[in-house]
Design an enzyme around this catalytic site. Structure first.
Site, short mmCIF file in Angstrom:
data_model
loop_
_atom_site.label_atom_id
_atom_site.label_comp_id
_atom_site.label_asym_id
_atom_site.label_seq_id
_atom_site.Cartn_x
_atom_site.Cartn_y
_atom_site.Cartn_z
N ASP A 1 36.48 46.09 50.65
CA ASP A 1 35.48 45.03 50.46
C ASP A 1 35.81 43.74 51.19
O ASP A 1 35.00 42.84 51.24
CB ASP A 1 35.32 44.74 48.96
CG ASP A 1 34.60 45.87 48.28
OD1 ASP A 1 33.71 46.44 48.93
OD2 ASP A 1 34.94 46.20 47.14
N HIS B 1 44.49 46.94 45.11
CA HIS B 1 43.76 48.15 44.76
C HIS B 1 44.58 48.92 43.75
O HIS B 1 45.81 48.94 43.84
CB HIS B 1 43.53 49.02 46.02
CG HIS B 1 42.47 50.03 45.82
ND1 HIS B 1 42.74 51.26 45.26
CD2 HIS B 1 41.13 50.00 46.04
CE1 HIS B 1 41.61 51.94 45.17
NE2 HIS B 1 40.62 51.19 45.63
N1 ACO Z 1 45.07 38.22 43.87
C1 ACO Z 1 46.19 37.78 43.26
N2 ACO Z 1 47.00 38.54 42.49
C2 ACO Z 1 46.64 39.82 42.33
C3 ACO Z 1 45.49 40.38 42.92
C4 ACO Z 1 44.70 39.52 43.71
N3 ACO Z 1 43.58 40.00 44.30
N4 ACO Z 1 45.37 41.68 42.58
C5 ACO Z 1 46.43 41.95 41.79
N5 ACO Z 1 47.20 40.83 41.64
C6 ACO Z 1 48.48 40.74 40.90
C7 ACO Z 1 48.26 40.72 39.40
O1 ACO Z 1 48.13 39.39 38.91
C8 ACO Z 1 49.50 41.42 38.91
O2 ACO Z 1 50.57 40.50 38.97
P1 ACO Z 1 51.76 40.57 37.88
O3 ACO Z 1 52.40 41.92 38.05
O4 ACO Z 1 52.65 39.42 38.24
O5 ACO Z 1 51.09 40.39 36.54
C9 ACO Z 1 49.77 42.49 39.96
O6 ACO Z 1 49.20 41.96 41.16
C10 ACO Z 1 49.14 43.85 39.65
O7 ACO Z 1 47.73 43.64 39.43
P2 ACO Z 1 46.86 44.45 38.38
O8 ACO Z 1 45.66 43.64 38.03
O9 ACO Z 1 47.75 44.89 37.24
O10 ACO Z 1 46.47 45.72 39.22
P3 ACO Z 1 45.31 46.73 38.89
O11 ACO Z 1 45.63 47.99 39.57
O12 ACO Z 1 45.02 46.76 37.43
O13 ACO Z 1 44.02 46.03 39.57
C11 ACO Z 1 42.41 45.35 41.17
C12 ACO Z 1 43.52 46.37 40.82
C13 ACO Z 1 41.41 45.24 40.01
C14 ACO Z 1 41.66 45.87 42.40
C15 ACO Z 1 43.06 43.98 41.46
O14 ACO Z 1 43.95 44.09 42.55
C16 ACO Z 1 42.02 42.89 41.73
O15 ACO Z 1 41.55 42.25 40.79
N6 ACO Z 1 41.65 42.65 43.05
C17 ACO Z 1 40.63 41.69 43.37
C18 ACO Z 1 39.25 42.31 43.14
C19 ACO Z 1 38.88 43.34 44.19
O16 ACO Z 1 39.06 43.14 45.38
N7 ACO Z 1 38.34 44.48 43.72
C20 ACO Z 1 37.86 45.55 44.59
C21 ACO Z 1 38.74 46.76 44.48
S1 ACO Z 1 38.22 47.97 45.65
C22 ACO Z 1 36.88 48.66 44.96
O17 ACO Z 1 36.69 48.73 43.78
C23 ACO Z 1 35.91 49.19 45.86
#
Ligand code: ACO
Length: 428
Positions: free
Chosen positions: A364, A307
């Site tokens: 979710d 998140h």
């Molecule tokens: N699975 C694997 N790796 C992940 C995940 C995941 N679900 N989420 C983040 N990471 C990793 C990224 O690859 C990144 O790694 P790095 O630092 O080695 O490059 C690090 O964790 C940080 O991730 P970001 O994408 O930079 O974090 P951001 O805050 O931009 O994104 C997000 C948050 C979009 C929710 C992300 O965690 C994600 O894509 N999750 C899966 C989708 C999801 O569940 N979305 C619902 C969110 S809740 C809502 O909107 C109601």
């Protein structure tokens, strides 16, 4: 003495006020930076940018706190119901018994949708995505209720549109559900409260009055409350920014619905179930899928994990996980993907990759399993999220208007060509 921040740019130093919120969170107010210095700030994805001052929802991602108008999500989910929470978010205070009765009564009397809208609705192909239908139908409310387009509306006029928006949304969502099965739509009944009416229109039949299961009413109230607001997220910021151009409420909400659709936001609930199904069909080896999620050369991500703001735990996920166990037990549903979800969570929470990046299950991760147990098809999940988020979007839109916020218009750092001369076609 009030705190200030200094920014030194080449030879000059500038002072900027520090704003402190009621929960002691700090912000440097750089709104005069460009006028004073010619510089702007750059913050792609707004990870560090406050877009507004808001009194609606407080969220502390480190401590896992979420409060609507000061009330904790835990207390609201346990003790309140969706319509009371909607009133709280939109008008700022918990309603009295009379206020909530009047609010419910007004909404009930606007749940019918203009019959001509049905012709438009009938035109969608039967398998079109529910979110595409929802966004279009909500935007088209502005065509069927054009009084919402008037500029400089009185408070009473704005309030009428708010009531209509809340009322018609539940009818539209249930229409979309019915259409997905090719079933005729069910009309609303004023005797029901908001959630019961929605369940009546969704699971009811034309031929007989179906008893509405209190277990469904309770869990639906919980789910909608947990989704009702989440401060300046992608869809809410969209609603505020669209509304800031003086755009009507229906079109602003429709824009929020589009923003919610993506799998990185509200669309994650659909993506989670699709992922769990895929893992099940692949033999259920959770370690293999965890490894894929960690592999930077593999586009796979663990949906429902991580998140932007919560870096400890998502308080909504805790409540929903318990609700999921309860409802599956009460309904006697045995869903094999629940086992996979629990295994995934267990493995991921112990894995260094997820621990270091503070990736935890979000709201979710379990909501889809509940929606499925209630009988909703997977592609309806994000539509249900939108139904829950509606009061939050409305409250934020209303607050933006009341604060007389200027039109939202970010700047950019241009990285394209500098000026060059047009080249005639033959010379290219
Ligand atoms: N699975 C694997 N790796 C992940 C995940 C995941 N679900 N989420 C983040 N990471 C990793 C990224 O690859 C990144 O790694 P790095 O630092 O080695 O490059 C690090 O964790 C940080 O991730 P970001 O994408 O930079 O974090 P951001 O805050 O931009 O994104 C997000 C948050 C979009 C929710 C992300 O965690 C994600 O894509 N999750 C899966 C989708 C999801 O569940 N979305 C619902 C969110 S809740 C809502 O909107 C109601």
């Amino acid at each position: 003495m009030s705190e200030t921040a200094q920014i030194k740019l080449s030879e000059n130093t500038y002072d900027f006020p520090v704003i402190t919120g009621t929960e002691n969170e700090k912000a440097v107010d750089i709104s005069k930076l460009r006028d004073l210095s010619g510089y702007i700030t750059l913050d792609t994805g707004y990870k560090n940018t406050g877009a507004t001052k808001s009194a609606i929802t407080f969220l502390d991602g480190e401590k896992g706190i979420l409060r609507y108008r000061g009330y904790s999500i835990e207390q609201l989910a346990e003790k309140s119901n969706f319509i009371e929470v909607a009133f709280l978010l939109i008008y700022g205070e918990l309603p009295t018994e009379k206020q909530v009765a009047d609010f419910q009564n007004e909404i009930s009397h606007h749940t019918l949708v203009h019959e001509d809208m049905k012709k438009f609705f009938d035109g969608f192909p039967s398998h079109s995505h529910p979110m595409g239908q929802l966004g279009s139908l909500v935007c088209s409310l502005s065509a069927f209720y054009p009084e919402s387009l008037k500029l400089n509306q009185t408070e009473a006029e704005i309030n009428q549109t708010i009531i209509k928006m809340l009322a018609k949304m539940s009818t539209i969502v249930s229409w979309i559900y019915k259409k997905s099965f090719g079933h005729p739509v069910i009309y609303p009944k004023n005797k029901y409260d908001y959630v019961s009416n929605f369940l009546h229109m969704t699971f009811g039949q034309r031929t007989e009055d179906v008893e509405i299961d209190p277990v469904l009413v309770d869990v639906m109230n919980k789910l909608l409350i947990l989704h009702a607001d989440h401060e300046q997220n992608c869809s809410t910021s969209t609603v505020r920014i669209v509304g800031s151009s003086d755009c009507n409420l229906y079109a602003s909400i429709s824009a929020g619905i589009s923003a919610l659709w993506g799998p990185l936001h509200g669309g994650a609930n659909q993506a989670v179930i699709e992922m769990l199904e895929q893992i099940k069909e692949d033999g259920g080896d959770t370690q293999k899928w965890i490894a894929k999620a960690k592999d930077k050369n593999d586009p796979f991500r663990l949906m429902g994990f991580g998140h932007r703001v919560y870096k400890n735990f998502d308080p909504r996920a805790k409540i929903i996980k318990k609700a999921c166990d309860d409802v599956l037990e009460k309904l006697g549903v045995n869903d094999p993907v629940l086992e996979i979800a629990k295994q995934l969570e267990e493995v991921a929470l112990k894995d260094d990759y997820f621990v270091q990046r503070k990736l935890y299950p979000n709201v979710d991760f379990y909501s889809g399993i509940i929606y499925r147990a209630l009988g909703f098809p997977t592609d309806m999940f994000t539509v249900l999220f939108a139904l829950g988020r509606l009061p939050g979007w409305i409250a934020q839109w209303k607050e933006m208007k009341e604060n007389k916020e200027p039109i939202g218009r970010p700047r950019q750092v241009y990285t394209g060509y500098t000026e060059r001369d047009y080249v005639e076609m033959q010379a290219r």
